[in-house]
Design an enzyme around this catalytic site. Structure first.
Site, PDB file in Angstrom:
ATOM      1  N   GLU A 118       0.823  -1.217   0.000  1.00  0.00           N
ATOM      2  CA  GLU A 118       0.000   0.000   0.000  1.00  0.00           C
ATOM      3  C   GLU A 118       0.854   1.264   0.000  1.00  0.00           C
ATOM      4  O   GLU A 118       0.331   2.361   0.237  1.00  0.00           O
ATOM      5  CB  GLU A 118      -0.951   0.016   1.202  1.00  0.00           C
ATOM      6  CG  GLU A 118      -1.876  -1.179   1.327  1.00  0.00           C
ATOM      7  CD  GLU A 118      -2.915  -1.287   0.207  1.00  0.00           C
ATOM      8  OE1 GLU A 118      -2.893  -0.467  -0.725  1.00  0.00           O
ATOM      9  OE2 GLU A 118      -3.737  -2.219   0.275  1.00  0.00           O
ATOM     10  N   HIS A 142      -2.821   2.449   8.141  1.00  0.00           N
ATOM     11  CA  HIS A 142      -3.904   1.621   7.603  1.00  0.00           C
ATOM     12  C   HIS A 142      -4.089   0.415   8.514  1.00  0.00           C
ATOM     13  O   HIS A 142      -3.133  -0.317   8.759  1.00  0.00           O
ATOM     14  CB  HIS A 142      -3.558   1.174   6.187  1.00  0.00           C
ATOM     15  CG  HIS A 142      -4.444   0.095   5.647  1.00  0.00           C
ATOM     16  ND1 HIS A 142      -5.821   0.203   5.601  1.00  0.00           N
ATOM     17  CD2 HIS A 142      -4.165  -1.129   5.133  1.00  0.00           C
ATOM     18  CE1 HIS A 142      -6.333  -0.905   5.078  1.00  0.00           C
ATOM     19  NE2 HIS A 142      -5.349  -1.729   4.786  1.00  0.00           N
ATOM     20  N   HIS A 144      -7.017  -2.857   9.827  1.00  0.00           N
ATOM     21  CA  HIS A 144      -8.233  -3.614   9.534  1.00  0.00           C
ATOM     22  C   HIS A 144      -9.125  -3.565  10.781  1.00  0.00           C
ATOM     23  O   HIS A 144      -9.296  -4.564  11.484  1.00  0.00           O
ATOM     24  CB  HIS A 144      -7.875  -5.042   9.122  1.00  0.00           C
ATOM     25  CG  HIS A 144      -7.136  -5.120   7.808  1.00  0.00           C
ATOM     26  ND1 HIS A 144      -6.682  -6.307   7.284  1.00  0.00           N
ATOM     27  CD2 HIS A 144      -6.810  -4.154   6.915  1.00  0.00           C
ATOM     28  CE1 HIS A 144      -6.085  -6.067   6.116  1.00  0.00           C
ATOM     29  NE2 HIS A 144      -6.141  -4.772   5.878  1.00  0.00           N
ATOM     30  N   GLU A 172     -17.291  12.288  21.838  1.00  0.00           N
ATOM     31  CA  GLU A 172     -16.026  12.938  21.475  1.00  0.00           C
ATOM     32  C   GLU A 172     -15.808  13.044  19.963  1.00  0.00           C
ATOM     33  O   GLU A 172     -14.977  13.828  19.505  1.00  0.00           O
ATOM     34  CB  GLU A 172     -14.838  12.155  22.071  1.00  0.00           C
ATOM     35  CG  GLU A 172     -14.863  12.005  23.581  1.00  0.00           C
ATOM     36  CD  GLU A 172     -14.722  13.331  24.316  1.00  0.00           C
ATOM     37  OE1 GLU A 172     -13.983  14.195  23.823  1.00  0.00           O
ATOM     38  OE2 GLU A 172     -15.377  13.510  25.357  1.00  0.00           O
ATOM     39  N   HIS A 213     -12.819  -3.483   3.803  1.00  0.00           N
ATOM     40  CA  HIS A 213     -11.367  -3.656   3.925  1.00  0.00           C
ATOM     41  C   HIS A 213     -10.796  -3.030   5.199  1.00  0.00           C
ATOM     42  O   HIS A 213     -10.146  -3.726   5.973  1.00  0.00           O
ATOM     43  CB  HIS A 213     -10.681  -3.096   2.672  1.00  0.00           C
ATOM     44  CG  HIS A 213      -9.212  -3.325   2.633  1.00  0.00           C
ATOM     45  ND1 HIS A 213      -8.511  -3.476   1.474  1.00  0.00           N
ATOM     46  CD2 HIS A 213      -8.277  -3.412   3.624  1.00  0.00           C
ATOM     47  CE1 HIS A 213      -7.237  -3.687   1.741  1.00  0.00           C
ATOM     48  NE2 HIS A 213      -7.074  -3.633   3.043  1.00  0.00           N
TER      49      HIS A 213
HETATM   50  P1  13P Z   1       1.023  -5.383   3.111  1.00  0.00           P
HETATM   51  O1  13P Z   1       1.425  -6.645   3.846  1.00  0.00           O
HETATM   52  O2  13P Z   1       1.635  -5.330   1.740  1.00  0.00           O
HETATM   53  O3  13P Z   1       1.337  -4.157   3.940  1.00  0.00           O
HETATM   54  O4  13P Z   1      -0.547  -5.429   2.858  1.00  0.00           O
HETATM   55  C1  13P Z   1      -1.437  -5.554   3.932  1.00  0.00           C
HETATM   56  C2  13P Z   1      -2.727  -4.881   3.695  1.00  0.00           C
HETATM   57  O5  13P Z   1      -3.433  -4.586   4.633  1.00  0.00           O
HETATM   58  C3  13P Z   1      -3.148  -4.575   2.308  1.00  0.00           C
HETATM   59  O6  13P Z   1      -4.215  -3.682   2.276  1.00  0.00           O
HETATM   60 ZN    ZN Z   2      -5.377  -3.756   4.182  1.00  0.00          ZN
END
Ligand code: 13P
Ligand code: ZN
Length: 276
Positions: A118, A142, A144, A172, A213
């Site tokens: 990413e 980023h 999850h 908040e 995602h």
């Molecule tokens: P990477 O292992 O390449 O960082 O990818 C993980 C991910 O969350 C892709 O969206």
């Molecule tokens: Zn991801």
């Protein structure tokens, strides 16, 4: 300083990876983190750089305002769980060329590892947030985040619907992200298209949600960025619980006038497009 791991930016980066792991947002290799280093960070880390930098790699995206910058990045396919016990294989430092379109590894990512897949999205988000904050923004994260992802199966995928749901689910929230959050439709991860779509959202917002995602959050330092992701995910968790408990019935919530009252007293400007 006897190791690169004692330098504050590297230490803070590793700590944030571990914090995310402990939250349960980084199954397997899920998620990635990048930090745009200051001149002092680079000077402090330079004695530990490899004798020979590795080859330049084109990113498929370009940004003039990031030419010559250095980033700490997690590695592609690397597990956040392993960052603290094995940083040399899990994270690294990359330099950006003077055209702002390629990176090369100057430290870490040992034994053939590469920056996160990413990196193009992180890079474009850094470019947009650096411009939007007069250079203050340094972190793109980023993760999850479980409940944020869950909501992308049931809420309309609009900035308005997500911003309102999150503002109403924890008092908040309007103070922490008064501009709201952006929402990107489901897209193939890891390329230039999702990078451009996300960075378009980041012109307005500090955070963007990727449908089915995860979450992208930005900020000037590790505390603020992690705190933003944590606040958004906590609010999403409350909303998920509320919907689950009541079979979809919400008896009362924070009204638009309540939101305006919070904004007034805390001195923030709410995005009026999202209020009735
Ligand atoms: P990477 O292992 O390449 O960082 O990818 C993980 C991910 O969350 C892709 O969206
Ligand atoms: Zn991801």
């Amino acid at each position: 300083m006897s190791t690169i791991y004692e330098i504050p930016c590297v230490k803070g980066f590793i700590r944030m990876c571990n914090d995310g792991w402990l939250q349960g947002w980084h199954e397997r290799n899920g998620g990635n983190l990048t930090y745009r280093m200051t001149g002092e960070d680079v000077a402090a880390c330079r004695p530990y750089f490899d004798a020979e930098p590795r080859e330049w790699v084109n990113m498929g995206v370009q940004a003039d305002n990031l030419a010559g910058e250095y980033f700490i990045t997690t590695g592609s396919g690397k597990f956040f769980r392993n960052v603290e016990p094995d940083p040399i294989h899990s994270i690294g430092i990359v330099e950006i060329n003077d055209k702002g379109d390629s990176w090369r590894i100057v430290w870490g990512l040992a034994d053939g590892a590469r920056p996160t897949s990413e990196f193009p999205s992180h890079f474009m988000n850094h470019s947009v947030r650096k411009a939007a904050t007069n250079g203050a923004n340094r972190v793109i994260y980023h993760c999850h985040a479980t409940n944020v992802i869950a909501l992308t199966y049931i809420l309309p995928l609009t900035d308005r619907d997500f911003s309102r749901a999150l503002w109403q689910s924890a008092t908040e929230c309007p103070v922490v992200f008064p501009e709201g959050v952006g929402v990107c439709p489901w897209m193939v991860p890891g390329g230039a298209d999702i990078a451009m779509a996300t960075s378009e959202k980041m012109k307005t917002y500090q955070a963007a949600i990727w449908a089915q995602h995860g979450l992208f959050a930005s900020g000037p330092d590790f505390d603020i960025t992690f705190g933003l992701a944590h606040t958004i995910e906590k609010s999403a968790e409350i909303y998920v619980k509320v919907l689950s408990m009541g079979g979809g019935l919400i008896r009362q919530t924070i009204t638009d006038d309540d939101l305006r009252a919070i904004a007034h007293d805390f001195g923030v400007t709410l995005n009026e497009n999202f209020l009735d």
